[in-house]
Scaffold this motif. Structure first.
Motif, PDB file in Angstrom:
ATOM      1  N   THR A   1      -2.548   8.002   1.189  1.00 16.55           N
ATOM      2  CA  THR A   1      -2.161   6.612   1.467  1.00 16.55           C
ATOM      3  C   THR A   1      -3.155   6.027   2.469  1.00 16.55           C
ATOM      4  OG1 THR A   1      -0.787   7.040   3.404  1.00 16.55           O
ATOM      5  CG2 THR A   1       0.277   7.309   1.258  1.00 16.55           C
ATOM      6  N   ASN A   2      -2.923   4.770   2.843  1.00 17.50           N
ATOM      7  CA  ASN A   2      -3.833   4.119   3.799  1.00 17.50           C
ATOM      8  C   ASN A   2      -3.460   4.370   5.258  1.00 17.50           C
ATOM      9  OD1 ASN A   2      -5.971   2.915   2.510  1.00 17.50           O
ATOM     10  ND2 ASN A   2      -4.705   1.219   1.785  1.00 17.50           N
ATOM     11  N   LEU A   3      -2.472   5.244   5.501  1.00 21.70           N
ATOM     12  CA  LEU A   3      -2.030   5.480   6.882  1.00 21.70           C
ATOM     13  C   LEU A   3      -3.190   5.999   7.731  1.00 21.70           C
ATOM     14  CD1 LEU A   3       0.683   5.191   8.399  1.00 21.70           C
ATOM     15  CD2 LEU A   3       0.968   7.654   8.158  1.00 21.70           C
ATOM     16  N   GLY A   4      -4.058   6.798   7.117  1.00 26.40           N
ATOM     17  CA  GLY A   4      -5.192   7.349   7.857  1.00 26.40           C
ATOM     18  C   GLY A   4      -6.432   6.481   7.738  1.00 26.40           C
ATOM     19  N   ARG A   5      -6.241   5.158   7.610  1.00 26.24           N
ATOM     20  CA  ARG A   5      -7.390   4.262   7.352  1.00 26.24           C
ATOM     21  C   ARG A   5      -8.409   4.256   8.479  1.00 26.24           C
ATOM     22  NH1 ARG A   5      -4.315  -1.250   6.446  1.00 26.24           N
ATOM     23  NH2 ARG A   5      -2.594   0.126   5.949  1.00 26.24           N
ATOM     24  N   ASP A   6      -7.992   4.676   9.695  1.00 28.55           N
ATOM     25  CA  ASP A   6      -8.925   4.694  10.827  1.00 28.55           C
ATOM     26  C   ASP A   6      -9.809   5.938  10.843  1.00 28.55           C
ATOM     27  OD1 ASP A   6      -7.930   2.349  11.705  1.00 28.55           O
ATOM     28  OD2 ASP A   6      -6.868   3.143  13.452  1.00 28.55           O
TER      29      ASP A   6
ATOM     30  N   SER B   1       0.849  -1.195   0.000  1.00 26.50           N
ATOM     31  CA  SER B   1       0.000   0.000   0.000  1.00 26.50           C
ATOM     32  C   SER B   1       0.888   1.250   0.000  1.00 26.50           C
ATOM     33  CB  SER B   1      -0.858  -0.082   1.268  1.00 26.50           C
ATOM     34  OG  SER B   1      -1.465   1.130   1.565  1.00 26.50           O
ATOM     35  N   GLY B   2       0.296   2.399  -0.321  1.00 28.70           N
ATOM     36  CA  GLY B   2       0.942   3.695  -0.133  1.00 28.70           C
ATOM     37  C   GLY B   2       2.355   3.798  -0.707  1.00 28.70           C
ATOM     38  N   PHE B   3       3.253   4.381   0.060  1.00 29.72           N
ATOM     39  CA  PHE B   3       4.641   4.578  -0.392  1.00 29.72           C
ATOM     40  C   PHE B   3       5.307   3.240  -0.739  1.00 29.72           C
ATOM     41  CE2 PHE B   3       4.712   8.265   2.832  1.00 29.72           C
ATOM     42  CZ  PHE B   3       4.311   9.188   1.880  1.00 29.72           C
TER      43      PHE B   3
ATOM     44  N   VAL C   1       5.770 -13.547   4.308  1.00 34.54           N
ATOM     45  CA  VAL C   1       4.676 -13.086   5.171  1.00 34.54           C
ATOM     46  C   VAL C   1       5.226 -12.769   6.557  1.00 34.54           C
ATOM     47  CG1 VAL C   1       2.468 -13.713   6.229  1.00 34.54           C
ATOM     48  CG2 VAL C   1       2.962 -14.402   3.874  1.00 34.54           C
ATOM     49  N   CYS C   2       4.867 -11.589   7.056  1.00 34.69           N
ATOM     50  CA  CYS C   2       5.391 -11.155   8.359  1.00 34.69           C
ATOM     51  C   CYS C   2       4.501 -10.075   8.948  1.00 34.69           C
ATOM     52  CB  CYS C   2       6.797 -10.595   8.161  1.00 34.69           C
ATOM     53  SG  CYS C   2       7.485  -9.795   9.611  1.00 34.69           S
ATOM     54  N   ASP C   3       3.980 -10.343  10.147  1.00 34.33           N
ATOM     55  CA  ASP C   3       3.280  -9.292  10.891  1.00 34.33           C
ATOM     56  C   ASP C   3       4.309  -8.672  11.830  1.00 34.33           C
ATOM     57  OD1 ASP C   3       1.910  -7.777  12.733  1.00 34.33           O
ATOM     58  OD2 ASP C   3       0.186  -9.129  12.818  1.00 34.33           O
ATOM     59  N   LEU C   4       4.626  -7.411  11.579  1.00 34.52           N
ATOM     60  CA  LEU C   4       5.708  -6.767  12.338  1.00 34.52           C
ATOM     61  C   LEU C   4       5.378  -6.542  13.811  1.00 34.52           C
ATOM     62  CD1 LEU C   4       6.896  -4.349   9.583  1.00 34.52           C
ATOM     63  CD2 LEU C   4       8.373  -5.952  10.773  1.00 34.52           C
ATOM     64  N   SER C   5       4.111  -6.714  14.183  1.00 33.83           N
ATOM     65  CA  SER C   5       3.775  -6.540  15.599  1.00 33.83           C
ATOM     66  C   SER C   5       3.986  -7.845  16.379  1.00 33.83           C
ATOM     67  CB  SER C   5       2.324  -6.076  15.754  1.00 33.83           C
ATOM     68  OG  SER C   5       1.435  -7.113  15.402  1.00 33.83           O
TER      69      SER C   5
HETATM   70  N1  LIG Z   1       1.496   9.031   4.600  1.00 29.89           N
HETATM   71  C1  LIG Z   1       2.203   9.989   5.165  1.00 29.89           C
HETATM   72  O1  LIG Z   1       1.839  11.178   5.116  1.00 29.89           O
HETATM   73  C2  LIG Z   1       3.502   9.669   5.879  1.00 29.89           C
HETATM   74  C3  LIG Z   1       4.341  10.725   6.256  1.00 29.89           C
HETATM   75  C4  LIG Z   1       5.547  10.441   6.900  1.00 29.89           C
HETATM   76  C5  LIG Z   1       5.910   9.129   7.100  1.00 29.89           C
HETATM   77  N2  LIG Z   1       5.072   8.116   6.716  1.00 29.89           N
HETATM   78  C6  LIG Z   1       5.522   6.741   6.936  1.00 29.89           C
HETATM   79  O2  LIG Z   1       5.533   6.065   5.685  1.00 29.89           O
HETATM   80  C7  LIG Z   1       5.416   4.664   5.896  1.00 29.89           C
HETATM   81  C8  LIG Z   1       4.387   4.078   4.949  1.00 29.89           C
HETATM   82  O3  LIG Z   1       3.127   4.663   5.238  1.00 29.89           O
HETATM   83  P1  LIG Z   1       1.991   4.903   4.138  1.00 29.89           P
HETATM   84  O4  LIG Z   1       1.556   6.302   4.305  1.00 29.89           O
HETATM   85  O5  LIG Z   1       2.422   4.394   2.820  1.00 29.89           O
HETATM   86  O6  LIG Z   1       0.817   3.998   4.790  1.00 29.89           O
HETATM   87  P2  LIG Z   1      -0.032   2.765   4.231  1.00 29.89           P
HETATM   88  O7  LIG Z   1      -0.562   3.076   2.877  1.00 29.89           O
HETATM   89  O8  LIG Z   1      -1.009   2.466   5.307  1.00 29.89           O
HETATM   90  O9  LIG Z   1       1.024   1.573   4.117  1.00 29.89           O
HETATM   91  C9  LIG Z   1       1.508   0.935   5.281  1.00 29.89           C
HETATM   92  C10 LIG Z   1       2.120  -0.393   4.926  1.00 29.89           C
HETATM   93  O10 LIG Z   1       2.571  -1.013   6.161  1.00 29.89           O
HETATM   94  C11 LIG Z   1       1.991  -2.311   6.231  1.00 29.89           C
HETATM   95  N3  LIG Z   1       1.761  -2.731   7.624  1.00 29.89           N
HETATM   96  C12 LIG Z   1       0.964  -2.160   8.549  1.00 29.89           C
HETATM   97  N4  LIG Z   1       0.974  -2.871   9.678  1.00 29.89           N
HETATM   98  C13 LIG Z   1       1.785  -3.930   9.484  1.00 29.89           C
HETATM   99  C14 LIG Z   1       2.186  -5.037  10.265  1.00 29.89           C
HETATM  100  N5  LIG Z   1       1.733  -5.222  11.514  1.00 29.89           N
HETATM  101  N6  LIG Z   1       3.037  -5.943   9.739  1.00 29.89           N
HETATM  102  C15 LIG Z   1       3.487  -5.797   8.473  1.00 29.89           C
HETATM  103  N7  LIG Z   1       3.137  -4.781   7.664  1.00 29.89           N
HETATM  104  C16 LIG Z   1       2.298  -3.857   8.158  1.00 29.89           C
HETATM  105  C17 LIG Z   1       0.665  -2.192   5.487  1.00 29.89           C
HETATM  106  O11 LIG Z   1       0.199  -3.488   5.155  1.00 29.89           O
HETATM  107  P3  LIG Z   1      -1.371  -3.758   4.798  1.00 29.89           P
HETATM  108  O12 LIG Z   1      -1.529  -3.369   3.367  1.00 29.89           O
HETATM  109  O13 LIG Z   1      -1.507  -5.225   5.044  1.00 29.89           O
HETATM  110  O14 LIG Z   1      -2.205  -2.915   5.721  1.00 29.89           O
HETATM  111  C18 LIG Z   1       1.112  -1.358   4.284  1.00 29.89           C
HETATM  112  O15 LIG Z   1       1.776  -2.164   3.344  1.00 29.89           O
HETATM  113  C19 LIG Z   1       5.053   4.488   7.381  1.00 29.89           C
HETATM  114  O16 LIG Z   1       6.210   4.097   8.090  1.00 29.89           O
HETATM  115  C20 LIG Z   1       4.618   5.884   7.810  1.00 29.89           C
HETATM  116  O17 LIG Z   1       4.862   6.104   9.167  1.00 29.89           O
HETATM  117  C21 LIG Z   1       3.872   8.354   6.103  1.00 29.89           C
END
Ligand SMILES: NC(=O)c1ccc[n+]([C@@H]2O[C@H](COP(=O)([O-])OP(=O)(O)OC[C@H]3O[C@@H](n4cnc5c(N)ncnc54)[C@H](OP(=O)(O)O)[C@@H]3O)[C@@H](O)[C@H]2O)c1
Length: 303
Positions: free
Chosen positions: A212-217, A13-15, A57-61
């Motif tokens: 991106t999906n970071l704000g999915r909640d 997802s996202g970045f 496959v890996c859940d980072l938590s």
């Molecule tokens: N978006 C922003 O504005 C922003 C700004 C600064 C920094 N960042 C950082 O950029 C990075 C990527 O964020 P994004 O915005 O691209 O968000 P995103 O679209 O939500 O992508 C997050 C990714 O992390 C994976 N992930 C989440 N929980 C996980 C777990 N427990 N185990 C393994 N993988 C897991 C998700 O997998 P699933 O697809 O399975 O959910 C997804 O592939 C993050 O580190 C975030 O902190 C984002």
């Protein structure tokens, strides 16, 4: 080098997704994520473009899962040229992993920390290890404080695991946990760069990307606003980005030839400063030492 390999967490997802596709032009991509079907989808996209990818496959938590994934990657015996710790979450309510540790702290800091510590001894000299961090850790970053962040609120590793942050923090749900966990990423990079000079440890703030999906909640209205209204505006706003641009900058840093280590890059790939706190060597060494001490408290069956 066409026979190089790049490991990326969170490529679904996202970045991460866009970066995985970019990295396919530089070598085999090791896709590390929690959802096998989503990993297969990214792998399919890479392979249909003529690239090579492997899914892990890996859940980072989940600590045991992180250890298994790292062992599986070592077992592959690929010529790893770079590792990108990209996966992250920003939950808007507290959650816990199987050990009862704060979910944002466990996913964003503990998992990538353990993953990197297991892989590091197996990496060739000069391998680039990059963490995707966030400028919201800095309480003096105006753009972040205007959005409601109050910087990282680190007390100790044990307190973070309990979901406790320096009082008087943000009213934005989840912000203190997120900012603190991302500061721990940056502290890890700075301390590891000093500890292990044979590898390169660097960090990147990719810029704010509302789509991106970071704000999915967030609620449906905010998600639609982010995706369809704010996202297209990103190129016009300072510190904002979109996944495609961020992926190109991240890939440039990860595949670059520079010997630099311990550098924090901004959304354009230029060196930037983080908070005064994270740059204090005593502080970032404390974060690493306390993380290791916390990990020693985990019962063997959960490791
Ligand atoms: N978006 C922003 O504005 C922003 C700004 C600064 C920094 N960042 C950082 O950029 C990075 C990527 O964020 P994004 O915005 O691209 O968000 P995103 O679209 O939500 O992508 C997050 C990714 O992390 C994976 N992930 C989440 N929980 C996980 C777990 N427990 N185990 C393994 N993988 C897991 C998700 O997998 P699933 O697809 O399975 O959910 C997804 O592939 C993050 O580190 C975030 O902190 C984002």
């Amino acid at each position: 080098m066409p026979d190089s390999a790049y490991v990326i967490t969170g490529p679904t997802s996202g970045f991460g997704r866009r970066t995985a596709l970019e990295l396919a032009g530089h070598g085999t991509v090791v896709l590390v994520g929690r959802d096998a079907a989503k990993l297969d989808d990214v792998r399919g996209s890479i392979e249909s473009g003529g690239g090579k990818a492997v899914s892990v496959v890996c859940d980072l938590s989940d600590l045991a899962g992180v250890r298994r994934a790292a062992a599986q990657i070592i077992e592959l015996g690929l010529p790893i040229a770079g590792v990108l710790n990209n996966a992250g979450i920003f939950p808007n309510r507290p959650g816990a992993n199987a050990l009862g540790w704060d979910l944002a702290y466990a996913t964003n800091h503990i998992g990538p920390f353990v993953f990197t510590e297991i892989l590091a001894p197996h990496l060739e000299d000069g391998t680039q290890v990059v963490f995707v961090v966030s400028a919201v850790e800095d309480p003096d970053r105006k753009a972040a404080t205007m959005s409601g962040f109050r910087g990282a609120r680190y007390i100790s590793a044990e307190a973070s695991a309990r979901g406790e942050w320096v009082p008087g923090g943000s009213k934005l749900p989840g912000a203190d946990a997120y900012a603190t966990s991302k500061q721990c990423n940056l502290a890890t990079v700075l301390a590891f760069a000093r500890e292990t000079p044979r590898l390169r440890f660097n960090a990147i703030e990719p810029g704010f990307a509302p789509g991106t999906n970071l704000g999915r909640d967030a609620n449906l209205f905010l998600r639609l606003l982010s995706k369809y209204v704010l996202s297209p505006l990103a190129p016009l706003i300072k510190y904002w980005t979109n996944p495609g641009t961020a992926a190109r900058v991240i890939t440039r840093v990860l595949t670059g030839e520079s010997d630099a280590t311990g550098v924090y890059y901004d959304e354009k790939g230029r060196p930037m400063r983080g908070s005064a706190q994270v740059h204090d060597p005593a502080f970032n060494a404390r974060v690493v030492a306390e993380t290791r001490a916390l990990l020693k408290t985990v019962p063997a069956r959960a490791k």
